[in-house]
Design a protein around this motif. Structure first.
Motif, PDB file in Angstrom:
ATOM      1  N   PHE A 139      -0.957  39.859  48.073  1.00  0.00           N
ATOM      2  CA  PHE A 139       0.477  39.621  48.222  1.00  0.00           C
ATOM      3  C   PHE A 139       0.804  39.334  49.678  1.00  0.00           C
ATOM      4  O   PHE A 139       1.627  38.470  49.974  1.00  0.00           O
ATOM      5  CB  PHE A 139       1.300  40.827  47.740  1.00  0.00           C
ATOM      6  CG  PHE A 139       2.752  40.654  48.044  1.00  0.00           C
ATOM      7  CD1 PHE A 139       3.535  39.809  47.272  1.00  0.00           C
ATOM      8  CD2 PHE A 139       3.342  41.290  49.129  1.00  0.00           C
ATOM      9  CE1 PHE A 139       4.878  39.598  47.568  1.00  0.00           C
ATOM     10  CE2 PHE A 139       4.684  41.095  49.432  1.00  0.00           C
ATOM     11  CZ  PHE A 139       5.452  40.243  48.648  1.00  0.00           C
ATOM     12  N   GLU A 140       0.160  40.044  50.587  1.00  0.00           N
ATOM     13  CA  GLU A 140       0.463  39.881  52.009  1.00  0.00           C
ATOM     14  C   GLU A 140       0.211  38.446  52.473  1.00  0.00           C
ATOM     15  O   GLU A 140       1.013  37.880  53.216  1.00  0.00           O
ATOM     16  CB  GLU A 140      -0.352  40.876  52.845  1.00  0.00           C
ATOM     17  CG  GLU A 140       0.050  42.319  52.649  1.00  0.00           C
ATOM     18  CD  GLU A 140      -0.498  42.988  51.377  1.00  0.00           C
ATOM     19  OE1 GLU A 140      -0.068  44.120  51.095  1.00  0.00           O
ATOM     20  OE2 GLU A 140      -1.321  42.378  50.657  1.00  0.00           O
ATOM     21  N   ALA A 141      -0.896  37.837  52.009  1.00  0.00           N
ATOM     22  CA  ALA A 141      -1.178  36.445  52.377  1.00  0.00           C
ATOM     23  C   ALA A 141      -0.148  35.506  51.737  1.00  0.00           C
ATOM     24  O   ALA A 141       0.387  34.606  52.395  1.00  0.00           O
ATOM     25  CB  ALA A 141      -2.594  36.066  51.954  1.00  0.00           C
ATOM     26  N   TRP A 142       0.129  35.729  50.448  1.00  0.00           N
ATOM     27  CA  TRP A 142       1.116  34.918  49.739  1.00  0.00           C
ATOM     28  C   TRP A 142       2.482  35.025  50.420  1.00  0.00           C
ATOM     29  O   TRP A 142       3.156  34.022  50.641  1.00  0.00           O
ATOM     30  CB  TRP A 142       1.188  35.380  48.280  1.00  0.00           C
ATOM     31  CG  TRP A 142       2.153  34.618  47.432  1.00  0.00           C
ATOM     32  CD1 TRP A 142       1.887  33.482  46.722  1.00  0.00           C
ATOM     33  CD2 TRP A 142       3.526  34.935  47.192  1.00  0.00           C
ATOM     34  NE1 TRP A 142       3.030  33.079  46.049  1.00  0.00           N
ATOM     35  CE2 TRP A 142       4.047  33.951  46.320  1.00  0.00           C
ATOM     36  CE3 TRP A 142       4.369  35.953  47.618  1.00  0.00           C
ATOM     37  CZ2 TRP A 142       5.368  33.967  45.880  1.00  0.00           C
ATOM     38  CZ3 TRP A 142       5.682  35.968  47.182  1.00  0.00           C
ATOM     39  CH2 TRP A 142       6.167  34.975  46.321  1.00  0.00           C
ATOM     40  N   ASN A 143       2.870  36.232  50.768  1.00  0.00           N
ATOM     41  CA  ASN A 143       4.166  36.465  51.402  1.00  0.00           C
ATOM     42  C   ASN A 143       4.238  35.796  52.775  1.00  0.00           C
ATOM     43  O   ASN A 143       5.269  35.234  53.143  1.00  0.00           O
ATOM     44  CB  ASN A 143       4.404  37.973  51.524  1.00  0.00           C
ATOM     45  CG  ASN A 143       5.829  38.304  51.857  1.00  0.00           C
ATOM     46  OD1 ASN A 143       6.753  37.901  51.159  1.00  0.00           O
ATOM     47  ND2 ASN A 143       6.016  39.057  52.930  1.00  0.00           N
TER      48      ASN A 143
END
Length: 175
Positions: A139-143
Motif C-alpha cells: 500500500f505504501e508504494a501504491w499510495n
C-alpha cells in the motif's frame, strides 16, 4: 458506520465527538457501544475486512505467468483503492494503537501470502527479489505513486506492472 463515513470522506483522525455528531448521538452513547477507541477500530476493521477478503486468493493460482502477474496487480489496485482512506488513517494513528499495530502486521502477512499464491515462483528467487516485490506491491508504494507523485490510477498500475515485470524478468523463472 459514522467513523467509516468520516474516514472515507477524508477525515483521517476523527474524534469521538465528530463520530457522535455524525451518528447523531452523544459522546457517551459512542462509548457505551465502544468501550474505547481500540474497540471502535476493531469493529471498523471487521467491516472493512469483510469487504476485501474475497479479493485475496485461498490457494496457488493457475494460468500463465503473465496472466497471474496481471491478475495480482489488478487485485492489489482494487484492494488499495477500496481501503486507501482507511489505510492512511491507520498509518496516522498506528503509533498510539496496539490494535492497529497488530492489524498492520497481520495485513503484511496476508499480502505476503497472497503474493506467493499468485506467484509461487517467488519462493525460489533470491530473498531480495521477494522483498522488492513485497515493497512494490505494498500500500505504501501504491499510495506514494497516487498521492506524492500524483499519478493517475492507470499510470500507477502501469508503473507497478513495469517494475514488477522488469524485476521478475531478471530473477524469476516462470513455471
Amino acid at each position: 458506520r459514522a467513523m467509516l463515513e468520516l474516514i472515507g470522506e477524508g477525515s483521517l483522525s476523527p474524534t469521538a465527538q465528530q463520530v457522535a455528531e455524525r451518528a447523531d448521538v452523544g459522546v457517551r452513547t459512542v462509548f457505551r457501544h465502544f468501550s474505547d477507541m481500540e474497540t471502535l477500530f476493531a469493529t471498523m476493521n471487521e467491516q472493512l475486512t469483510a469487504e476485501v477478503d474475497s479479493l485475496f486468493v485461498e490457494k496457488v493460482q493457475s494460468g500463465s505467468f503473465s496472466e497471474r502477474v496481471e491478475s495480482l496487480i489488478e487485485r492489489r489496485v482494487a484492494i488499495f483503492g477500496k481501503l486507501a482512506p482507511y489505510q492512511r488513517s491507520s498509518t496516522l494513528q498506528r503509533w498510539r494503537s496496539a490494535f492497529l499495530q497488530q492489524e498492520h502486521e497481520r495485513t503484511t502477512r496476508v499480502l505476503r501470502r497472497d503474493l506467493r499464491r499468485w506467484l509461487p515462483e517467488v519462493e525460489t528467487a533470491p530473498s531480495e527479489v521477494s522483498d522488492a516485490l513485497e515493497m512494490i506491491l505494498s500500500f505504501e508504494a501504491w499510495n506514494r505513486l497516487r498521492i506524492e507523485q500524483r499519478l493517475s490510477l492507470r499510470r500507477t498500475t502501469a508503473v507497478m506492472r513495469l517494475t514488477i515485470l522488469e524485476l521478475l524478468k531478471e530473477h524469476v523463472r516462470p513455471h
